[in-house]
Design a protein around this motif. Structure first.
Motif, PDB file in Angstrom:
ATOM      1  N   PRO A 100      33.428  -5.905  39.415  1.00 23.68           N
ATOM      2  CA  PRO A 100      33.117  -6.025  40.839  1.00 23.68           C
ATOM      3  C   PRO A 100      32.176  -4.905  41.282  1.00 23.68           C
ATOM      4  O   PRO A 100      32.175  -3.811  40.696  1.00 23.68           O
ATOM      5  CB  PRO A 100      34.493  -5.881  41.509  1.00 23.68           C
ATOM      6  CG  PRO A 100      35.475  -6.271  40.457  1.00 23.68           C
ATOM      7  CD  PRO A 100      34.883  -5.840  39.161  1.00 23.68           C
ATOM      8  N   VAL A 101      31.388  -5.188  42.309  1.00 25.47           N
ATOM      9  CA  VAL A 101      30.355  -4.243  42.726  1.00 25.47           C
ATOM     10  C   VAL A 101      30.950  -2.887  43.097  1.00 25.47           C
ATOM     11  O   VAL A 101      30.458  -1.838  42.659  1.00 25.47           O
ATOM     12  CB  VAL A 101      29.559  -4.807  43.926  1.00 25.47           C
ATOM     13  CG1 VAL A 101      28.523  -3.794  44.394  1.00 25.47           C
ATOM     14  CG2 VAL A 101      28.884  -6.111  43.549  1.00 25.47           C
ATOM     15  N   LEU A 102      32.018  -2.882  43.888  1.00 27.26           N
ATOM     16  CA  LEU A 102      32.594  -1.613  44.321  1.00 27.26           C
ATOM     17  C   LEU A 102      33.184  -0.833  43.150  1.00 27.26           C
ATOM     18  O   LEU A 102      33.084   0.399  43.098  1.00 27.26           O
ATOM     19  CB  LEU A 102      33.659  -1.863  45.390  1.00 27.26           C
ATOM     20  CG  LEU A 102      33.139  -2.422  46.721  1.00 27.26           C
ATOM     21  CD1 LEU A 102      34.288  -2.606  47.702  1.00 27.26           C
ATOM     22  CD2 LEU A 102      32.079  -1.507  47.323  1.00 27.26           C
ATOM     23  N   THR A 103      33.786  -1.530  42.197  1.00 25.95           N
ATOM     24  CA  THR A 103      34.314  -0.857  41.010  1.00 25.95           C
ATOM     25  C   THR A 103      33.178  -0.235  40.207  1.00 25.95           C
ATOM     26  O   THR A 103      33.282   0.896  39.719  1.00 25.95           O
ATOM     27  CB  THR A 103      35.089  -1.844  40.135  1.00 25.95           C
ATOM     28  OG1 THR A 103      36.141  -2.434  40.904  1.00 25.95           O
ATOM     29  CG2 THR A 103      35.680  -1.153  38.922  1.00 25.95           C
ATOM     30  N   PHE A 104      32.090  -0.983  40.075  1.00 26.00           N
ATOM     31  CA  PHE A 104      30.925  -0.488  39.343  1.00 26.00           C
ATOM     32  C   PHE A 104      30.345   0.744  40.027  1.00 26.00           C
ATOM     33  O   PHE A 104      29.987   1.727  39.377  1.00 26.00           O
ATOM     34  CB  PHE A 104      29.887  -1.600  39.231  1.00 26.00           C
ATOM     35  CG  PHE A 104      28.704  -1.258  38.384  1.00 26.00           C
ATOM     36  CD1 PHE A 104      28.863  -0.762  37.098  1.00 26.00           C
ATOM     37  CD2 PHE A 104      27.415  -1.429  38.867  1.00 26.00           C
ATOM     38  CE1 PHE A 104      27.766  -0.453  36.306  1.00 26.00           C
ATOM     39  CE2 PHE A 104      26.317  -1.111  38.089  1.00 26.00           C
ATOM     40  CZ  PHE A 104      26.494  -0.624  36.804  1.00 26.00           C
ATOM     41  N   LEU A 105      30.257   0.703  41.372  1.00 26.95           N
ATOM     42  CA  LEU A 105      29.746   1.849  42.117  1.00 26.95           C
ATOM     43  C   LEU A 105      30.660   3.059  41.954  1.00 26.95           C
ATOM     44  O   LEU A 105      30.195   4.197  41.853  1.00 26.95           O
ATOM     45  CB  LEU A 105      29.604   1.488  43.601  1.00 26.95           C
ATOM     46  CG  LEU A 105      28.463   0.552  43.985  1.00 26.95           C
ATOM     47  CD1 LEU A 105      28.525   0.220  45.468  1.00 26.95           C
ATOM     48  CD2 LEU A 105      27.115   1.170  43.648  1.00 26.95           C
ATOM     49  N   LEU A 106      31.976   2.807  41.931  1.00 24.41           N
ATOM     50  CA  LEU A 106      32.931   3.908  41.759  1.00 24.41           C
ATOM     51  C   LEU A 106      32.753   4.575  40.403  1.00 24.41           C
ATOM     52  O   LEU A 106      32.767   5.809  40.287  1.00 24.41           O
ATOM     53  CB  LEU A 106      34.359   3.386  41.909  1.00 24.41           C
ATOM     54  CG  LEU A 106      35.482   4.420  41.712  1.00 24.41           C
ATOM     55  CD1 LEU A 106      35.376   5.526  42.762  1.00 24.41           C
ATOM     56  CD2 LEU A 106      36.844   3.748  41.786  1.00 24.41           C
TER      57      LEU A 106
END
Length: 214
Positions: A100-106
């Motif tokens: 997921p995008v937010l997981t990747f950003l984290l």
């Protein structure tokens, strides 16, 4: 981003912006050399036209100001930063993990912090780490952490996923134009004719680069 901030310590905002505008050219070159992506002539022509549009913004439409450009050591850092960003965009397109995008950003943020902490320690030991705590400092850090970092990276991730690395890189060339217009709005300076010329050139470059042959 770190390379860009380091470049601005010795280079000028004009030089950094102009070098960043070469992003589409580096993207085309890296795609051809390392990812086997053929680059059509229209893409090269569009990249060149877009670069001219950025140059119009930076010079205010006055060709004589090109002679005033001077290149320093920071410009080399900015060239490296632009190449790294182009490579990152290609890897984001070809080898992005299925997260997921937010997981990747984290995860990206975590790696960024891990690599930055030792460098910050070096800056502190050498006396270059100077922070003046104030409301303005906190506001700037908060903006950089949310706008150019989280929101911009989320948009870039989605843009590359949908359109590939080249088209978003072309749209990034609108940044100096938007900066000039926003600066004019904040300083109550009306847009100039060269802003319109630059917009036509940059958008024209995007259209030419993405146009499909019949």
């Amino acid at each position: 981003n770190s390379l860009q901030y380091m470049a601005l310590r010795t280079s000028t905002a004009i030089n950094v912006t102009l070098i960043a505008a070469s992003g589409p050219l580096f993207t085309l070159l890296i795609g051809r050399l390392f990812f086997g992506e053929p680059a059509a002539r229209r893409a090269w022509a569009g990249a060149a036209l877009s670069l001219v549009g950025v140059l119009v913004v930076l010079t205010g439409g006055e060709a004589e100001r090109i002679r005033e450009l001077r290149f320093v050591a920071g410009d080399l850092l900015m060239i490296v930063a632009t190449i790294v960003w182009a490579l990152y965009s290609w890897l984001l397109r070809r080898h992005r993990p299925d997260l997921p995008v937010l997981t990747f950003l984290l995860l990206q943020t975590g790696f960024g912090v891990a690599f930055s902490v030792p460098l910050v320690g070096i800056e502190w030991l050498t006396g270059h780490f100077v922070v003046t705590l104030s409301a303005l400092t906190l506001a700037v850090v908060l903006w950089v952490a949310t706008g150019p970092s989280l929101v911009a990276y989320w948009c870039w991730d989605r843009g590359v996923a949908e359109a590939g690395p080249l088209l978003p890189m072309f749209f990034a060339n609108l940044t100096p134009l938007f900066a000039a217009l926003m600066s004019g709005a904040l300083l109550r300076e009306p847009p100039q004719v060269f802003h319109a010329v630059a917009f036509v050139l940059i958008v024209g470059g995007i259209v030419i680069a993405q146009r499909r042959p019949r």
